[in-house]
Design an enzyme around this catalytic site. Structure first.
Site, PDB file in Angstrom:
ATOM      1  N   ASN B 263       0.818  -1.201   0.000  1.00  0.00           N
ATOM      2  CA  ASN B 263       0.000   0.000   0.000  1.00  0.00           C
ATOM      3  C   ASN B 263       0.861   1.265   0.000  1.00  0.00           C
ATOM      4  O   ASN B 263       0.346   2.365   0.163  1.00  0.00           O
ATOM      5  CB  ASN B 263      -0.908  -0.048   1.239  1.00  0.00           C
ATOM      6  CG  ASN B 263      -2.152   0.764   1.053  1.00  0.00           C
ATOM      7  OD1 ASN B 263      -2.543   1.044  -0.070  1.00  0.00           O
ATOM      8  ND2 ASN B 263      -2.754   1.161   2.156  1.00  0.00           N
ATOM      9  N   HIS B 265       2.738   2.315   2.246  1.00  0.00           N
ATOM     10  CA  HIS B 265       2.859   2.946   3.555  1.00  0.00           C
ATOM     11  C   HIS B 265       3.816   2.154   4.425  1.00  0.00           C
ATOM     12  O   HIS B 265       4.055   0.982   4.175  1.00  0.00           O
ATOM     13  CB  HIS B 265       1.490   3.042   4.230  1.00  0.00           C
ATOM     14  CG  HIS B 265       0.593   3.985   3.521  1.00  0.00           C
ATOM     15  ND1 HIS B 265      -0.405   3.555   2.685  1.00  0.00           N
ATOM     16  CD2 HIS B 265       0.583   5.330   3.463  1.00  0.00           C
ATOM     17  CE1 HIS B 265      -1.001   4.596   2.155  1.00  0.00           C
ATOM     18  NE2 HIS B 265      -0.436   5.693   2.605  1.00  0.00           N
ATOM     19  N   CYS B 300       2.101   6.851   7.925  1.00  0.00           N
ATOM     20  CA  CYS B 300       3.398   7.413   7.565  1.00  0.00           C
ATOM     21  C   CYS B 300       3.665   7.053   6.107  1.00  0.00           C
ATOM     22  O   CYS B 300       3.447   5.914   5.688  1.00  0.00           O
ATOM     23  CB  CYS B 300       4.468   6.840   8.486  1.00  0.00           C
ATOM     24  SG  CYS B 300       6.057   7.617   8.286  1.00  0.00           S
TER      25      CYS B 300
END
Lengths: 367, 367
Positions: B263, B265, B300
């Site tokens: 993803n 991330h 993040c």
């Protein structure tokens, strides 16, 4: 160390270029005892308790003695010279594209090598040392690693990895690997590596003596067996120094706590990740790593700050003619849609070279 | 995603505090069909080809159909509610002290959770989604992770991990784990986690509807079963915000390519490593991590720069009374030789909180 560090200093190039002077010539001794005796002889003093009764494990059975013996699908081949083990790729070992990362592949190569040497009776501390080496505080350190991946395994795929080691000239040892997809039997990767001996206390490289050589040669195929038998294959090719200024860079990389091994040095797989840090994002998005070659030249410590630099390699520097065997997808001309890079990892502080590398990338197939 | 990301935004605290307003009350439906029927019903449409014939695997046999089935030592328990799997700790998963790192433990928790949900028929993409969730682009994201390790396994040790999930109030789900050393049967760790549902497109948290709840509740124990049944146990305890200035810090941490999941991330296990970055070296050298609790508050991204801050937690803030069960080594008074810390991970740019944590460390035993 359990995570094998890559601790080769600049001495290595002196060693290679001046090997006549530094190394005494050693010859493989002909000893009038059987292969089985040869294998058992050095085992006795250094076998771990866990493995004393199961140096040859049989897959798909529960013949072992410890829980790990019952679960591990690894075994020494009948000839006693190569070791095979099957691994399931775990969920946390895949990245983008749902396939194993190159770090995962490198980790599995390390795992099967550790299990091989532990299985035949070298030290069980991850250093893979012989009795003499431990007496003299000598350890093996990586000098070169060359990995080619033809097809990346996905989460829950089972990979069978075969590995064996052999003498590498008068310098040290060589370890090779063949990776197969268990579902199809297809060769999905090959790898080779060079190892040299270092004194753990002085951190200096050291010649391989007859005594040490005799201890490991009994576990090496009597005839050379190469994962890359092709002449002039890219595993042998010298990596030129990347010229400043580099096209791409990622500066200020810091070792994390988990990058350090028992020896408090950065683990050699971490360097692969650092090399990837300076690959342009468009390549990461559209390509996958096909070949990586790394020359380990200097130890990296916890407080070191590292710069990763990358530059495209111009076609005329690239190996232009490879003939495929062993399931390799190499071809007689440079493939379309490939990208080639040169890399350097160096200390931010003084520019000293830690690692020199070359990578080849192929266009990702559409999924 | 195969590496589960930890994508909880600041919305989570609104969700928890305003759950009456946001969530419609849902009730566990009583359905007059057998447990077996309940389990099979939602499986049909979403089972992967690999696992269609082996939703209940038997350890130590070769009854499965794929290479992974034959190698994986995992099985759903007879009650259909918990899943157990055995893992050999690999050489590259241990660090200093020759024992598995906390990241390895967290990775194995993720692996067994993924294999559990895949085994019972949720999506095989690592998101562990139900049919309805996939239709609505919903995924599970970690809100809290609490891990206690009583004894770290070493290289080649075999760990059996049991896991199960259940409803967590009206917010989301809870997943618990018990870790055992296979050689001794000893409980060596316990863990619990909270998960909430996020819309993959909008990145916003979303209430758990009756339809989704019905799809997963059939796989949850009918009566609550908690890895930490002790009242007022530390897995429940609120983590106060660490006050500036922090005692210890490691600034400017950057996600590496391998930290990113499918993803794009940062994977939730990476945060554990980042927390460890700001632990003082003297603690790393002399102590081992006993307990870690992390609240995941914000996603993040690849380009984010992160600061890791740590401050000793004063004794009066520490849970002072814990009663041990399940093999726990907790005791009725705070143990000697322990150190307690509060942590925060925040964006360097604007100080926004990504993660809030608490750790407890015990003196290493002499080896």
């Amino acid at each position: 160390m359990l995570k094998l560090s890559c601790n080769v200093t600049d001495h290595i190039h002196n060693l290679f270029s001046n090997s006549r002077r530094i190394f005494v010539p050693v010859h493989r001794q002909t000893r009038p005892i059987s292969c089985f005796q040869l294998k058992k002889e050095p085992l006795r003093a250094i076998l771990s308790a866990d493995h004393g009764n199961s140096s040859v494990r049989v897959a798909d059975t529960v013949s072992g003695t410890s829980p790990a013996d019952r679960l591990r699908f690894g075994r020494l081949m009948e000839d006693g010279f190569s070791y095979k083990e099957k691994f399931i790729v775990r969920s946390y070992e895949v990245g983008i594209n749902k396939t194993a990362t190159i770090e995962t592949i490198a980790n599995l190569l390390q795992e099967v090598a550790c299990n091989h040497v532990q299985n035949v009776g070298f030290s069980t501390d991850g250093f893979a040392t012989t009795l003499t080496m431990r007496k003299l505080h000598l350890i093996w350190v990586t000098a070169r690693m060359h990995i080619e991946i033809y097809k990346y395994p996905a989460w829950s795929d089972v990979v069978e990895i075969e590995t064996w080691c052999q003498s590498e000239g008068r310098i040290g040892t060589r370890r090779d690997w063949i990776l197969k997809d268990c579902a199809t039997g297809e060769v999905i990767g090959r790898a080779t590596s060079k190892w040299v001996m270092m004194n753990q206390d002085t951190r200096r490289l050291q010649r391989v003596t007859d005594e040490v050589r005799d201890e490991y040669l009994v576990f090496c195929p009597p005839e050379p067996r190469l994962a890359f038998p092709e002449e002039n294959n890219s595993s042998l090719k010298k990596i030129p120094k990347l010229e400043d200024p580099a096209q791409y860079s990622m500066l200020g990389l810091k070792p994390r706590r988990a990058d350090l091994d028992m020896n408090q040095h950065v683990n050699n797989v971490t360097y692969i990740g650092w090399v990837l840090e300076s690959i342009p994002q468009e390549i990461i998005d559209t390509h996958e790593l096909k070949v990586i070659t790394l020359d380990y030249r200097r130890e990296c410590q916890q407080d070191d700050i590292v710069d990763s630099l990358t530059t495209s390699e111009t076609p005329n520097e690239v190996v232009s003619k490879l003939t495929g065997t062993n399931g390799s997808t190499t071809s007689s001309k440079r493939e379309h849609n490939e990208s080639h890079f040169l890399h350097i990892l160096r200390l931010s502080e003084n520019g000293q070279e830690i690692n020199r590398g070359r990578t080849q990338w192929r266009k990702k197939s559409s999924r």
